[in-house]
Write an enzyme that holds these catalytic residues in place. Structure first.
Site, mmCIF file in Angstrom:
data_model
loop_
_atom_site.group_PDB
_atom_site.id
_atom_site.type_symbol
_atom_site.label_atom_id
_atom_site.label_comp_id
_atom_site.label_asym_id
_atom_site.label_seq_id
_atom_site.Cartn_x
_atom_site.Cartn_y
_atom_site.Cartn_z
ATOM 1 N N GLU A 1 62.181 -17.510 -20.449
ATOM 2 C CA GLU A 1 63.252 -17.339 -19.456
ATOM 3 C C GLU A 1 64.626 -17.546 -20.087
ATOM 4 O O GLU A 1 65.575 -16.826 -19.768
ATOM 5 C CB GLU A 1 63.033 -18.314 -18.284
ATOM 6 C CG GLU A 1 61.820 -17.922 -17.442
ATOM 7 C CD GLU A 1 61.507 -18.921 -16.320
ATOM 8 O OE1 GLU A 1 62.252 -19.911 -16.162
ATOM 9 O OE2 GLU A 1 60.516 -18.692 -15.603
ATOM 10 N N THR B 1 58.106 -26.361 -4.001
ATOM 11 C CA THR B 1 58.627 -25.012 -3.712
ATOM 12 C C THR B 1 59.095 -24.874 -2.261
ATOM 13 O O THR B 1 60.130 -24.256 -1.980
ATOM 14 C CB THR B 1 57.513 -23.963 -3.975
ATOM 15 O OG1 THR B 1 57.061 -24.103 -5.317
ATOM 16 C CG2 THR B 1 58.009 -22.553 -3.717
ATOM 17 N N ASN C 1 65.346 -21.823 -1.162
ATOM 18 C CA ASN C 1 65.054 -23.165 -1.678
ATOM 19 C C ASN C 1 65.991 -23.567 -2.826
ATOM 20 O O ASN C 1 65.623 -24.322 -3.708
ATOM 21 C CB ASN C 1 63.573 -23.295 -2.061
ATOM 22 C CG ASN C 1 63.161 -22.292 -3.124
ATOM 23 O OD1 ASN C 1 63.982 -21.542 -3.629
ATOM 24 N ND2 ASN C 1 61.884 -22.284 -3.470
ATOM 25 N N ARG D 1 65.526 -29.927 -3.687
ATOM 26 C CA ARG D 1 65.126 -29.108 -2.530
ATOM 27 C C ARG D 1 64.958 -29.972 -1.278
ATOM 28 O O ARG D 1 65.305 -29.551 -0.179
ATOM 29 C CB ARG D 1 63.837 -28.352 -2.848
ATOM 30 C CG ARG D 1 64.073 -27.178 -3.812
ATOM 31 C CD ARG D 1 62.769 -26.594 -4.306
ATOM 32 N NE ARG D 1 62.953 -25.365 -5.062
ATOM 33 C CZ ARG D 1 62.034 -24.851 -5.879
ATOM 34 N NH1 ARG D 1 60.868 -25.469 -6.042
ATOM 35 N NH2 ARG D 1 62.275 -23.734 -6.528
ATOM 36 N N ARG E 1 61.548 -30.085 -13.194
ATOM 37 C CA ARG E 1 60.671 -29.703 -12.074
ATOM 38 C C ARG E 1 60.530 -30.868 -11.090
ATOM 39 O O ARG E 1 60.530 -30.679 -9.880
ATOM 40 C CB ARG E 1 59.283 -29.294 -12.582
ATOM 41 C CG ARG E 1 59.240 -27.964 -13.288
ATOM 42 C CD ARG E 1 59.377 -26.779 -12.363
ATOM 43 N NE ARG E 1 58.185 -26.501 -11.589
ATOM 44 C CZ ARG E 1 58.023 -25.392 -10.881
ATOM 45 N NH1 ARG E 1 58.976 -24.458 -10.836
ATOM 46 N NH2 ARG E 1 56.943 -25.185 -10.175
ATOM 47 N N TYR F 1 60.886 -12.591 -12.229
ATOM 48 C CA TYR F 1 59.773 -12.986 -11.364
ATOM 49 C C TYR F 1 58.560 -12.076 -11.577
ATOM 50 O O TYR F 1 57.843 -11.757 -10.615
ATOM 51 C CB TYR F 1 60.212 -12.962 -9.897
ATOM 52 C CG TYR F 1 60.986 -14.205 -9.455
ATOM 53 C CD1 TYR F 1 60.468 -15.481 -9.651
ATOM 54 C CD2 TYR F 1 62.213 -14.091 -8.802
ATOM 55 C CE1 TYR F 1 61.160 -16.616 -9.231
ATOM 56 C CE2 TYR F 1 62.915 -15.225 -8.374
ATOM 57 C CZ TYR F 1 62.373 -16.478 -8.593
ATOM 58 O OH TYR F 1 63.044 -17.607 -8.176
ATOM 59 N N LYS G 1 70.486 -20.716 -7.066
ATOM 60 C CA LYS G 1 70.273 -19.436 -6.396
ATOM 61 C C LYS G 1 71.470 -19.094 -5.502
ATOM 62 O O LYS G 1 72.306 -19.960 -5.202
ATOM 63 C CB LYS G 1 68.967 -19.502 -5.599
ATOM 64 C CG LYS G 1 67.723 -19.630 -6.503
ATOM 65 C CD LYS G 1 66.448 -19.748 -5.677
ATOM 66 C CE LYS G 1 65.220 -19.803 -6.575
ATOM 67 N NZ LYS G 1 63.964 -20.012 -5.792
ATOM 68 N N HIS H 1 65.942 -22.630 -8.969
ATOM 69 C CA HIS H 1 64.757 -22.290 -9.762
ATOM 70 C C HIS H 1 64.732 -23.177 -10.990
ATOM 71 O O HIS H 1 65.777 -23.484 -11.559
ATOM 72 C CB HIS H 1 64.815 -20.831 -10.223
ATOM 73 C CG HIS H 1 63.898 -20.535 -11.378
ATOM 74 N ND1 HIS H 1 62.562 -20.258 -11.221
ATOM 75 C CD2 HIS H 1 64.123 -20.526 -12.715
ATOM 76 C CE1 HIS H 1 62.000 -20.081 -12.409
ATOM 77 N NE2 HIS H 1 62.930 -20.226 -13.346
ATOM 78 N N PHE I 1 54.966 -11.499 -0.717
ATOM 79 C CA PHE I 1 56.295 -12.031 -0.401
ATOM 80 C C PHE I 1 57.378 -11.555 -1.371
ATOM 81 O O PHE I 1 58.555 -11.852 -1.169
ATOM 82 C CB PHE I 1 56.273 -13.569 -0.340
ATOM 83 C CG PHE I 1 55.929 -14.268 -1.653
ATOM 84 C CD1 PHE I 1 56.871 -14.409 -2.659
ATOM 85 C CD2 PHE I 1 54.661 -14.796 -1.852
ATOM 86 C CE1 PHE I 1 56.561 -15.061 -3.851
ATOM 87 C CE2 PHE I 1 54.343 -15.455 -3.043
ATOM 88 C CZ PHE I 1 55.296 -15.579 -4.050
HETATM 89 P P1 ATP Z 1 60.999 -20.858 -8.579
HETATM 90 O O1 ATP Z 1 60.161 -20.001 -9.512
HETATM 91 O O2 ATP Z 1 61.981 -20.054 -7.767
HETATM 92 O O3 ATP Z 1 61.573 -22.039 -9.292
HETATM 93 P P2 ATP Z 1 58.673 -22.275 -7.761
HETATM 94 O O4 ATP Z 1 58.306 -22.235 -9.216
HETATM 95 O O5 ATP Z 1 58.754 -23.614 -7.104
HETATM 96 O O6 ATP Z 1 60.030 -21.525 -7.494
HETATM 97 P P3 ATP Z 1 56.946 -20.008 -7.357
HETATM 98 O O7 ATP Z 1 55.516 -20.110 -6.989
HETATM 99 O O8 ATP Z 1 57.296 -19.622 -8.754
HETATM 100 O O9 ATP Z 1 57.655 -21.370 -6.932
HETATM 101 O O10 ATP Z 1 57.624 -18.978 -6.338
HETATM 102 C C1 ATP Z 1 58.850 -18.331 -6.646
HETATM 103 C C2 ATP Z 1 59.650 -18.191 -5.364
HETATM 104 O O11 ATP Z 1 58.953 -17.320 -4.479
HETATM 105 C C3 ATP Z 1 59.846 -19.493 -4.611
HETATM 106 O O12 ATP Z 1 61.003 -20.176 -5.021
HETATM 107 C C4 ATP Z 1 59.951 -19.025 -3.176
HETATM 108 O O13 ATP Z 1 61.292 -18.612 -2.870
HETATM 109 C C5 ATP Z 1 59.078 -17.785 -3.145
HETATM 110 N N1 ATP Z 1 57.729 -18.067 -2.636
HETATM 111 C C6 ATP Z 1 56.741 -18.728 -3.282
HETATM 112 N N2 ATP Z 1 55.625 -18.785 -2.533
HETATM 113 C C7 ATP Z 1 55.907 -18.137 -1.373
HETATM 114 C C8 ATP Z 1 55.167 -17.831 -0.193
HETATM 115 N N3 ATP Z 1 53.890 -18.193 -0.040
HETATM 116 N N4 ATP Z 1 55.801 -17.145 0.794
HETATM 117 C C9 ATP Z 1 57.087 -16.751 0.660
HETATM 118 N N5 ATP Z 1 57.834 -16.982 -0.445
HETATM 119 C C10 ATP Z 1 57.263 -17.677 -1.448
HETATM 120 MG MG MG Z 2 58.299 -20.471 -10.361
#
Ligand code: ATP
Ligand code: MG
Length: 160
Positions: free
Chosen positions: A137, A92, A123, A103, A86, A50, A10, A126, A58
């Protein structure tokens, strides 16, 4: 059982100059880079990547974070690569991510902190969360001709 998965370094990782150290972890684990490029995505592309989060409260901060600078996109290949990557990426929320994960080692903020400040959760990275989403993706981020099939030493020494 050989899978491909999408990883994004990112904008916070690119701007901090830690891309090489993160990519090295995947190479060290024996994962094969089959696609790699730098892209600065716009809001429209963020909504496609996304899509599952667009309706969430958020999302605006997530979009601002992922579009604030260029990302490095990687397609990685290996045995059960989706789950493996993962695991290497970690939880996350940086605060919760275990030491030893990407992370956990490179970030520390909490979701509570980011929400209170009205900023995205920085974080670092992705990674696709399922084989089905990995396929979708990789199709979104890479053209067919940008993905490569070749032999690496791991085909001989790690996988075989
Ligand atoms: P990514 O998809 O970025 O790999 P992830 O799969 O671990 O992350 P997701 O649940 O897909 O987590 O969330 C996507 C992104 O949205 C996260 O990387 C984080 O930046 C943001 N995010 C997720 N949950 C929250 C939350 N509760 N509040 C704020 N931001 C959030
Ligand atoms: Mg995700």
């Amino acid at each position: 059982m050989i899978e491909r998965t999408l990883v994004l370094l990112k904008p916070d990782a690119v701007e901090r100059g830690i891309s090489g150290r993160i990519i090295a972890r995947f190479e060290d684990a024996g994962l094969k880079i089959v696609g790699m490029k730098m892209i600065w995505i716009d809001a429209e592309f963020s909504k496609r990547h996304y899509a599952e989060h667009v309706h969430k409260s958020f999302y605006p901060t997530l979009e601002a974070m992922i579009t604030m600078g260029p990302v490095i996109a990687l397609a990685l290949e290996g045995v059960e690569a989706v789950a493996l990557v993962r695991k290497m990426v970690g939880h996350t929320e940086p605060k919760t991510a275990a030491p030893g994960t990407i992370r956990g080692d490179f970030s520390h903020v909490s979701i509570h902190y980011a929400d209170a400040k009205g900023i995205g959760v920085k974080n670092i990275i992705h990674a696709s969360d399922s084989v089905i989403n990995a396929k979708k993706e990789i199709e979104l981020w890479f053209k067919n001709e940008e993905l490569h099939t070749y032999k690496s030493v791991h085909d001989v020494h790690t996988i075989a």
